[in-house]
Write a protein that holds these residues in place. Structure first.
Motif, PDB file in Angstrom:
ATOM      1  N   THR A   1       0.811  -1.208   0.000  1.00 45.95           N
ATOM      2  CA  THR A   1       0.000   0.000   0.000  1.00 45.95           C
ATOM      3  C   THR A   1       0.847   1.261   0.000  1.00 45.95           C
ATOM      4  N   VAL A   2       1.925   1.278   0.755  1.00 47.09           N
ATOM      5  CA  VAL A   2       2.752   2.486   0.858  1.00 47.09           C
ATOM      6  C   VAL A   2       3.975   2.452  -0.050  1.00 47.09           C
ATOM      7  N   ALA A   3       4.074   1.432  -0.893  1.00 43.12           N
ATOM      8  CA  ALA A   3       5.162   1.314  -1.874  1.00 43.12           C
ATOM      9  C   ALA A   3       6.550   1.306  -1.222  1.00 43.12           C
ATOM     10  N   VAL A   4       6.693   0.467  -0.205  1.00 45.92           N
ATOM     11  CA  VAL A   4       7.986   0.229   0.437  1.00 45.92           C
ATOM     12  C   VAL A   4       8.277  -1.258   0.273  1.00 45.92           C
ATOM     13  N   ASP A   5       9.537  -1.604   0.119  1.00 47.71           N
ATOM     14  CA  ASP A   5       9.928  -3.002  -0.052  1.00 47.71           C
ATOM     15  C   ASP A   5       9.395  -3.845   1.114  1.00 47.71           C
ATOM     16  N   PRO A   6       8.623  -4.898   0.814  1.00 46.19           N
ATOM     17  CA  PRO A   6       8.051  -5.725   1.894  1.00 46.19           C
ATOM     18  C   PRO A   6       9.098  -6.319   2.832  1.00 46.19           C
ATOM     19  N   GLN A   7      10.248  -6.718   2.301  1.00 49.43           N
ATOM     20  CA  GLN A   7      11.287  -7.283   3.158  1.00 49.43           C
ATOM     21  C   GLN A   7      11.861  -6.229   4.106  1.00 49.43           C
ATOM     22  N   LEU A   8      11.954  -4.994   3.627  1.00 50.35           N
ATOM     23  CA  LEU A   8      12.430  -3.903   4.482  1.00 50.35           C
ATOM     24  C   LEU A   8      11.436  -3.649   5.617  1.00 50.35           C
ATOM     25  N   VAL A   9      10.147  -3.627   5.283  1.00 52.57           N
ATOM     26  CA  VAL A   9       9.131  -3.417   6.327  1.00 52.57           C
ATOM     27  C   VAL A   9       9.228  -4.527   7.366  1.00 52.57           C
ATOM     28  N   LEU A  10       9.259  -5.777   6.915  1.00 49.08           N
ATOM     29  CA  LEU A  10       9.341  -6.895   7.857  1.00 49.08           C
ATOM     30  C   LEU A  10      10.600  -6.821   8.702  1.00 49.08           C
ATOM     31  N   SER A  11      11.739  -6.559   8.092  1.00 56.12           N
ATOM     32  CA  SER A  11      12.987  -6.539   8.865  1.00 56.12           C
ATOM     33  C   SER A  11      12.987  -5.437   9.909  1.00 56.12           C
ATOM     34  N   GLU A  12      12.405  -4.274   9.578  1.00 52.54           N
ATOM     35  CA  GLU A  12      12.334  -3.186  10.563  1.00 52.54           C
ATOM     36  C   GLU A  12      11.357  -3.509  11.689  1.00 52.54           C
ATOM     37  N   ILE A  13      10.238  -4.100  11.345  1.00 48.56           N
ATOM     38  CA  ILE A  13       9.271  -4.503  12.373  1.00 48.56           C
ATOM     39  C   ILE A  13       9.902  -5.538  13.307  1.00 48.56           C
ATOM     40  N   LEU A  14      10.560  -6.533  12.732  1.00 50.68           N
ATOM     41  CA  LEU A  14      11.201  -7.570  13.549  1.00 50.68           C
ATOM     42  C   LEU A  14      12.346  -7.003  14.390  1.00 50.68           C
ATOM     43  N   ARG A  15      13.078  -6.038  13.847  1.00 56.38           N
ATOM     44  CA  ARG A  15      14.171  -5.405  14.604  1.00 56.38           C
ATOM     45  C   ARG A  15      13.608  -4.718  15.848  1.00 56.38           C
ATOM     46  N   HIS A  16      12.485  -4.027  15.696  1.00 56.83           N
ATOM     47  CA  HIS A  16      11.848  -3.385  16.848  1.00 56.83           C
ATOM     48  C   HIS A  16      11.343  -4.426  17.848  1.00 56.83           C
ATOM     49  N   GLU A  17      10.826  -5.538  17.356  1.00 59.27           N
ATOM     50  CA  GLU A  17      10.348  -6.597  18.249  1.00 59.27           C
ATOM     51  C   GLU A  17      11.494  -7.209  19.053  1.00 59.27           C
ATOM     52  N   GLU A  18      12.693  -7.255  18.465  1.00 61.24           N
ATOM     53  CA  GLU A  18      13.855  -7.771  19.197  1.00 61.24           C
ATOM     54  C   GLU A  18      14.218  -6.868  20.369  1.00 61.24           C
ATOM     55  N   LEU A  19      13.942  -5.580  20.236  1.00 61.67           N
ATOM     56  CA  LEU A  19      14.226  -4.633  21.313  1.00 61.67           C
ATOM     57  C   LEU A  19      13.240  -4.783  22.464  1.00 61.67           C
ATOM     58  N   GLY A  20      12.073  -5.291  22.167  1.00 61.08           N
ATOM     59  CA  GLY A  20      11.038  -5.500  23.176  1.00 61.08           C
ATOM     60  C   GLY A  20       9.716  -5.746  22.483  1.00 61.08           C
ATOM     61  N   SER A  21       8.935  -6.627  23.029  1.00 60.95           N
ATOM     62  CA  SER A  21       7.665  -6.974  22.414  1.00 60.95           C
ATOM     63  C   SER A  21       6.739  -5.767  22.349  1.00 60.95           C
ATOM     64  N   SER A  22       6.008  -5.687  21.255  1.00 59.58           N
ATOM     65  CA  SER A  22       5.010  -4.629  21.104  1.00 59.58           C
ATOM     66  C   SER A  22       3.652  -5.063  21.652  1.00 59.58           C
ATOM     67  N   GLY A  23       3.619  -6.216  22.323  1.00 52.72           N
ATOM     68  CA  GLY A  23       2.394  -6.666  22.983  1.00 52.72           C
ATOM     69  C   GLY A  23       2.154  -5.804  24.202  1.00 52.72           C
ATOM     70  N   VAL A  24       1.145  -4.922  24.114  1.00 49.97           N
ATOM     71  CA  VAL A  24       0.919  -3.927  25.165  1.00 49.97           C
ATOM     72  C   VAL A  24      -0.037  -4.383  26.248  1.00 49.97           C
ATOM     73  N   GLY A  25      -0.581  -5.588  26.093  1.00 52.11           N
ATOM     74  CA  GLY A  25      -1.480  -6.124  27.102  1.00 52.11           C
ATOM     75  C   GLY A  25      -2.917  -6.188  26.628  1.00 52.11           C
ATOM     76  N   ASN A  26      -3.701  -6.980  27.350  1.00 49.31           N
ATOM     77  CA  ASN A  26      -5.125  -7.157  27.067  1.00 49.31           C
ATOM     78  C   ASN A  26      -5.380  -7.709  25.667  1.00 49.31           C
ATOM     79  N   GLY A  27      -4.430  -8.519  25.154  1.00 46.53           N
ATOM     80  CA  GLY A  27      -4.596  -9.133  23.843  1.00 46.53           C
ATOM     81  C   GLY A  27      -4.277  -8.234  22.668  1.00 46.53           C
ATOM     82  N   VAL A  28      -3.609  -7.103  22.921  1.00 43.69           N
ATOM     83  CA  VAL A  28      -3.321  -6.112  21.884  1.00 43.69           C
ATOM     84  C   VAL A  28      -1.813  -5.979  21.668  1.00 43.69           C
ATOM     85  N   ALA A  29      -1.426  -5.864  20.384  1.00 44.18           N
ATOM     86  CA  ALA A  29      -0.037  -5.561  20.022  1.00 44.18           C
ATOM     87  C   ALA A  29      -0.023  -4.400  19.051  1.00 44.18           C
ATOM     88  N   MET A  30       1.029  -3.574  19.142  1.00 40.63           N
ATOM     89  CA  MET A  30       1.189  -2.414  18.272  1.00 40.63           C
ATOM     90  C   MET A  30       2.594  -2.391  17.669  1.00 40.63           C
TER      91      MET A  30
END
Length: 166
Positions: free
Chosen positions: A35-64
């Motif tokens: 949708t935003v015309a960014v390389d899908p592998q780049l998006v995934l790698s950046e999302i996963l890099r942030h997840e390695e720093l700490g889970s984005s699971g904020v509680g109550n069954g929600v992740a951001m």
């Protein structure tokens, strides 16, 4: 910021299926990247890099999960309700059934924080979460999160320039 400037009805997915966290993030990253015309592998790698720093699971069954990209000029989100919750290493240990994947522009930092706060404000509201979880389809799920146009909560700033034409 109004949540409608980040999320459109077409970007709300209900009955989404993923066996585990990485598969979930891969699928949502791929959808957002197209949708935003960014390389899908780049998006995934950046999302996963942030997840390695700490889970984005904020509680109550929600992740951001979120990441920043130089090529974006405004935030963009994809919201998914999972058919079956997945383990996400959330702060409360509860598996995640609602995921708001958020792609942010690299600058300005204030806009990034406002976008995150806007999403967090909506997704920590128990009434909104209940309505979203019970919504029979994506249109009703979107309305549950956004609320009626005349009552839609503002998140304290305006972002109108989208990276994509809608």
């Amino acid at each position: 910021m109004d949540l409608r400037s980040i999320l459109s009805p077409e970007d709300v997915l209900t009955e989404f299926t993923a066996a585990e966290k990485t598969e979930l993030l891969r699928e949502l990253s791929g959808r957002a990247a197209l949708t935003v015309a960014v390389d899908p592998q780049l998006v995934l790698s950046e999302i996963l890099r942030h997840e390695e720093l700490g889970s984005s699971g904020v509680g109550n069954g929600v992740a951001m999960p979120h990441a920043r990209f130089r090529s974006l000029v405004s935030p963009y989100g994809v919201l998914a309700r999972l058919k079956q919750p997945v383990e996400f290493a959330a702060i409360d240990g509860i598996p995640v059934d609602i995921v708001f994947l958020l792609l942010l522009p690299e600058l300005p930092a204030v806009g990034q924080l406002q976008a995150l706060a806007c999403v967090a404000r909506q997704l920590r509201n128990p009434e909104i979460l209940l309505s979203f979880r019970k919504a029979p389809d994506a249109v009703q799920a979107y309305r549950a999160v956004i609320g009626p146009v005349e009552e839609s909560p503002s998140c304290d700033a305006e972002i109108r320039n989208r990276t994509i034409g809608r």
